[in-house]
Design a protein around this motif. Sequence first.
Motif, PDB file in Angstrom:
ATOM      1  N   GLY A  18     -29.411 -27.924  16.465  1.00 35.36           N
ATOM      2  CA  GLY A  18     -28.445 -27.287  17.152  1.00 35.36           C
ATOM      3  C   GLY A  18     -27.606 -27.882  17.976  1.00 35.36           C
ATOM      4  O   GLY A  18     -26.427 -27.902  18.021  1.00 35.36           O
ATOM      5  N   GLN A  19     -28.083 -28.982  18.850  1.00 30.99           N
ATOM      6  CA  GLN A  19     -27.100 -29.956  19.817  1.00 30.99           C
ATOM      7  C   GLN A  19     -26.330 -30.876  18.699  1.00 30.99           C
ATOM      8  O   GLN A  19     -25.117 -31.191  19.087  1.00 30.99           O
ATOM      9  CB  GLN A  19     -27.973 -30.675  20.574  1.00 30.99           C
ATOM     10  CG  GLN A  19     -28.622 -29.802  21.949  1.00 30.99           C
ATOM     11  CD  GLN A  19     -29.435 -30.614  22.348  1.00 30.99           C
ATOM     12  OE1 GLN A  19     -28.838 -31.372  23.497  1.00 30.99           O
ATOM     13  NE2 GLN A  19     -30.763 -30.468  22.461  1.00 30.99           N
ATOM     14  N   CYS A  20     -26.589 -31.088  17.466  1.00 29.44           N
ATOM     15  CA  CYS A  20     -26.002 -31.889  16.655  1.00 29.44           C
ATOM     16  C   CYS A  20     -24.551 -31.026  16.083  1.00 29.44           C
ATOM     17  O   CYS A  20     -23.867 -31.541  15.904  1.00 29.44           O
ATOM     18  CB  CYS A  20     -26.917 -32.520  15.454  1.00 29.44           C
ATOM     19  SG  CYS A  20     -27.820 -34.082  16.110  1.00 29.44           S
ATOM     20  N   LEU A  21     -25.087 -29.911  15.650  1.00 24.15           N
ATOM     21  CA  LEU A  21     -24.150 -28.890  15.089  1.00 24.15           C
ATOM     22  C   LEU A  21     -22.722 -28.789  16.321  1.00 24.15           C
ATOM     23  O   LEU A  21     -21.880 -28.487  16.003  1.00 24.15           O
ATOM     24  CB  LEU A  21     -24.824 -27.597  14.901  1.00 24.15           C
ATOM     25  CG  LEU A  21     -25.686 -27.511  13.537  1.00 24.15           C
ATOM     26  CD1 LEU A  21     -26.556 -26.565  13.353  1.00 24.15           C
ATOM     27  CD2 LEU A  21     -24.791 -27.616  12.132  1.00 24.15           C
ATOM     28  N   ARG A  22     -23.489 -28.569  17.651  1.00 22.03           N
ATOM     29  CA  ARG A  22     -22.678 -28.307  18.628  1.00 22.03           C
ATOM     30  C   ARG A  22     -21.628 -29.633  18.735  1.00 22.03           C
ATOM     31  O   ARG A  22     -20.217 -29.489  18.959  1.00 22.03           O
ATOM     32  CB  ARG A  22     -23.145 -28.280  19.959  1.00 22.03           C
ATOM     33  CG  ARG A  22     -22.351 -27.635  21.182  1.00 22.03           C
ATOM     34  CD  ARG A  22     -23.178 -27.707  22.536  1.00 22.03           C
ATOM     35  NE  ARG A  22     -24.064 -26.625  22.361  1.00 22.03           N
ATOM     36  CZ  ARG A  22     -23.888 -25.450  23.184  1.00 22.03           C
ATOM     37  NH1 ARG A  22     -22.568 -25.078  23.360  1.00 22.03           N
ATOM     38  NH2 ARG A  22     -24.807 -24.790  23.100  1.00 22.03           N
TER      39      ARG A  22
ATOM     40  N   VAL B  41     -33.043 -23.715   7.987  1.00 20.41           N
ATOM     41  CA  VAL B  41     -33.450 -24.860   7.658  1.00 20.41           C
ATOM     42  C   VAL B  41     -35.177 -25.007   7.491  1.00 20.41           C
ATOM     43  O   VAL B  41     -35.937 -24.455   8.439  1.00 20.41           O
ATOM     44  CB  VAL B  41     -33.402 -25.815   9.003  1.00 20.41           C
ATOM     45  CG1 VAL B  41     -33.719 -27.273   8.724  1.00 20.41           C
ATOM     46  CG2 VAL B  41     -31.573 -25.930   9.359  1.00 20.41           C
ATOM     47  N   SER B  42     -35.584 -25.552   6.552  1.00 25.76           N
ATOM     48  CA  SER B  42     -37.233 -25.600   6.166  1.00 25.76           C
ATOM     49  C   SER B  42     -37.540 -27.132   6.187  1.00 25.76           C
ATOM     50  O   SER B  42     -36.777 -28.011   6.392  1.00 25.76           O
ATOM     51  CB  SER B  42     -37.422 -24.967   5.103  1.00 25.76           C
ATOM     52  OG  SER B  42     -38.711 -24.666   4.657  1.00 25.76           O
TER      53      SER B  42
ATOM     54  N   ILE C 141     -22.843 -18.050  13.914  1.00 22.09           N
ATOM     55  CA  ILE C 141     -23.805 -17.960  15.280  1.00 22.09           C
ATOM     56  C   ILE C 141     -24.823 -19.375  14.812  1.00 22.09           C
ATOM     57  O   ILE C 141     -25.362 -19.409  13.679  1.00 22.09           O
ATOM     58  CB  ILE C 141     -24.396 -16.692  15.185  1.00 22.09           C
ATOM     59  CG1 ILE C 141     -23.155 -15.615  15.407  1.00 22.09           C
ATOM     60  CG2 ILE C 141     -25.476 -16.652  16.349  1.00 22.09           C
ATOM     61  CD1 ILE C 141     -24.001 -14.353  15.716  1.00 22.09           C
ATOM     62  N   VAL C 142     -25.188 -19.909  15.848  1.00 22.46           N
ATOM     63  CA  VAL C 142     -26.280 -20.903  15.619  1.00 22.46           C
ATOM     64  C   VAL C 142     -27.297 -20.503  16.407  1.00 22.46           C
ATOM     65  O   VAL C 142     -27.444 -20.337  17.869  1.00 22.46           O
ATOM     66  CB  VAL C 142     -25.678 -22.384  16.019  1.00 22.46           C
ATOM     67  CG1 VAL C 142     -26.908 -23.322  15.818  1.00 22.46           C
ATOM     68  CG2 VAL C 142     -24.622 -22.815  15.282  1.00 22.46           C
TER      69      VAL C 142
ATOM     70  N   ILE D 225     -26.836 -19.819  11.233  1.00 22.23           N
ATOM     71  CA  ILE D 225     -27.467 -20.846  10.989  1.00 22.23           C
ATOM     72  C   ILE D 225     -28.754 -20.893  11.793  1.00 22.23           C
ATOM     73  O   ILE D 225     -28.720 -20.803  12.794  1.00 22.23           O
ATOM     74  CB  ILE D 225     -26.744 -22.260  11.437  1.00 22.23           C
ATOM     75  CG1 ILE D 225     -25.303 -22.211  10.500  1.00 22.23           C
ATOM     76  CG2 ILE D 225     -27.544 -23.531  11.083  1.00 22.23           C
ATOM     77  CD1 ILE D 225     -24.162 -23.432  11.095  1.00 22.23           C
ATOM     78  N   ASN D 226     -29.994 -20.898  11.031  1.00 25.22           N
ATOM     79  CA  ASN D 226     -31.148 -20.676  11.859  1.00 25.22           C
ATOM     80  C   ASN D 226     -31.777 -22.268  11.893  1.00 25.22           C
ATOM     81  O   ASN D 226     -32.495 -22.688  10.997  1.00 25.22           O
ATOM     82  CB  ASN D 226     -32.044 -19.635  11.108  1.00 25.22           C
ATOM     83  CG  ASN D 226     -33.549 -19.647  12.050  1.00 25.22           C
ATOM     84  OD1 ASN D 226     -33.558 -19.763  13.250  1.00 25.22           O
ATOM     85  ND2 ASN D 226     -34.508 -19.292  11.244  1.00 25.22           N
TER      86      ASN D 226
END
Length: 283
Positions: free
Chosen positions: A14-18, A101-102, A5-6, A58-59
């Motif tokens: 998020g859009q890059c992961l998609r 992600v930090s 889950i993203v 994935i946060n």
Amino acid sequence: MSKIIVFGAGGQLGQCLRELANQRNIQDIYFPTETEADILNVEALKQVFDQQKPEYCINCAAYTAVDKAEDEKDLAEKVNKTGAENLAKLCNEYQSTLIHVSTDFVFEGNTPKLLTETDVTFPINVYGETKLAGEKDILLNTTRYFILRTSWLYSEYGNNFVKTMLRLGAEKDELKVIADQIGTPTYAMDLAAVIFDIIESGSNKYGVYHYSNEGVTSWYDFAKAIFDIAKVNIKVYPVPTSEYVTKAKRPAFSVMDKSAIKNAFQASIPYWRESLEKCIAKL
């Protein structure tokens, strides 16, 4: 691939992961909307976890407006600290692995040395404080986590320095850019790739890792490179931080040591200018 889950799927990472999930043909991945999976709404989150039973979360959800955070501390803290804590608790309950992600802004950045994961953290702005608080809450609430600190993130998506420079380059004849803040730009597609690589590895080498592109630059040289690659004719002048006053203080030097992530996951990390060329070609 495991069920993923993203959270924060609408943001640039998020859009890059998609996009990358499509390229890699990753089927078992879910991109809920912000209303459906608001990280501050525990009941809604529980429903998502119940339905999806993810192995990985994935946060990418974060409050990232660095200057605005100085005035909106409560909101920044809710998203960056409480949101991270909510996900960590649910990941622990459902035995999911959290990839969070930090940021390099957890460091003071006043010493010109490569920053390692074990260096003392000392944020100098609200954004950095709230991101560090989120990291600490993850450590308290789950043992299955990868915290990836990154820096100067940009991509074809969302608002970022590269897109701002290209817009200003089309509007202006000259520009002043800060030359005494040193760091490393990171292409969000490269960060997305390393996140999927970690998942595909099935590794349990949990912990905090640093990830940015390779190399070192200033905001001034970054801007110069953007205009050079995009063939934009504009005069760019280097200025000190003192000439460009912002609400939030920024680290003067925040270049991160990536040895740990390279050793743990055999990550090969592109040089920042090569990745910048790829991004601008797509734009």
